[in-house]
Design a protein around this motif. Structure first.
Motif, PDB file in Angstrom:
ATOM      1  N   VAL A  55      37.902  39.576  42.453  1.00 25.91           N
ATOM      2  CA  VAL A  55      38.830  38.521  42.845  1.00 25.91           C
ATOM      3  C   VAL A  55      39.699  38.213  41.634  1.00 25.91           C
ATOM      4  CG1 VAL A  55      37.225  36.624  42.346  1.00 25.91           C
ATOM      5  CG2 VAL A  55      39.102  36.254  43.940  1.00 25.91           C
ATOM      6  N   CYS A  79      32.592  35.611  45.372  1.00 28.55           N
ATOM      7  CA  CYS A  79      34.005  35.458  45.010  1.00 28.55           C
ATOM      8  C   CYS A  79      34.500  34.070  45.385  1.00 28.55           C
ATOM      9  CB  CYS A  79      34.856  36.517  45.715  1.00 28.55           C
ATOM     10  SG  CYS A  79      34.657  38.191  45.082  1.00 28.55           S
ATOM     11  N   GLU A  80      34.167  33.620  46.580  1.00 26.52           N
ATOM     12  CA  GLU A  80      34.616  32.314  47.051  1.00 26.52           C
ATOM     13  C   GLU A  80      34.088  31.187  46.164  1.00 26.52           C
ATOM     14  OE1 GLU A  80      33.066  30.463  50.842  1.00 26.52           O
ATOM     15  OE2 GLU A  80      35.133  30.915  51.436  1.00 26.52           O
ATOM     16  N   CYS A  90      32.939  43.881  44.232  1.00 25.10           N
ATOM     17  CA  CYS A  90      34.095  43.162  44.746  1.00 25.10           C
ATOM     18  C   CYS A  90      34.796  42.490  43.565  1.00 25.10           C
ATOM     19  CB  CYS A  90      33.642  42.119  45.757  1.00 25.10           C
ATOM     20  SG  CYS A  90      34.970  41.347  46.674  1.00 25.10           S
ATOM     21  N   LEU A 132      31.460  38.552  49.039  1.00 22.09           N
ATOM     22  CA  LEU A 132      32.571  37.660  49.382  1.00 22.09           C
ATOM     23  C   LEU A 132      32.233  36.209  49.069  1.00 22.09           C
ATOM     24  CD1 LEU A 132      33.797  39.226  52.735  1.00 22.09           C
ATOM     25  CD2 LEU A 132      34.949  39.298  50.514  1.00 22.09           C
ATOM     26  N   ALA A 191      42.885  38.340  51.173  1.00 19.31           N
ATOM     27  CA  ALA A 191      42.243  39.649  50.991  1.00 19.31           C
ATOM     28  C   ALA A 191      43.305  40.723  51.067  1.00 19.31           C
ATOM     29  CB  ALA A 191      41.193  39.875  52.071  1.00 19.31           C
ATOM     30  N   ILE A 200      41.207  38.777  46.996  1.00 18.92           N
ATOM     31  CA  ILE A 200      39.992  39.596  46.944  1.00 18.92           C
ATOM     32  C   ILE A 200      40.411  41.046  47.118  1.00 18.92           C
ATOM     33  CG2 ILE A 200      37.858  40.179  48.136  1.00 18.92           C
ATOM     34  CD1 ILE A 200      37.568  37.190  48.764  1.00 18.92           C
ATOM     35  N   LEU A 246      36.624  45.581  47.634  1.00 16.42           N
ATOM     36  CA  LEU A 246      35.290  45.344  48.193  1.00 16.42           C
ATOM     37  C   LEU A 246      34.733  46.686  48.668  1.00 16.42           C
ATOM     38  CD1 LEU A 246      32.979  43.557  49.296  1.00 16.42           C
ATOM     39  CD2 LEU A 246      34.325  43.285  51.366  1.00 16.42           C
TER      40      LEU A 246
END
Length: 106
Positions: free
Chosen positions: A44, A86-87, A42, A83, A102, A64, A67
């Protein structure tokens, strides 16, 4: 293949601001050294976007992208872990962002 525990690797690369790529790897043998394979990824990145046509000046926002989880490892929490990585990464960026978008394509 059942996932024992995915190992998350952050491959952060400076690229005109903030950008991170996360790779999930899984152990595919029972040896002590543990041969691994990539099972998901993934990305970002900060991009200047407008979220509506009424918005005159686009803002820099985290997006994002890309993925992907290998089919036999889906529905085992790999995508969620990517995810979340990334967050958590975006929360360290300056300036602070209170939302993440996203990019979704068919």
């Amino acid at each position: 293949a059942m996932l024992q525990k995915a190992q998350m690797i952050d491959l952060s690369v400076p690229f005109n601001g903030n950008r991170s790529v996360f790779v999930a790897r899984a152990c595919i043998d029972s040896d002590k050294d543990c041969l691994t394979e990539i099972i998901g990824c993934c990305e970002v990145i900060e991009e200047r976007i407008a979220i509506s046509q009424e918005q005159k000046s686009p803002r820099v926002r985290p997006i994002i992208e890309n993925l992907a989880v290998k089919e036999e490892y889906r529905r085992q929490g790999v995508g969620k872990a990517l995810l979340e990585a990334c967050e958590q990464n975006v929360q360290t960026w300056i300036p602070f962002h209170d939302d993440i978008f996203a990019q979704v394509e068919d």
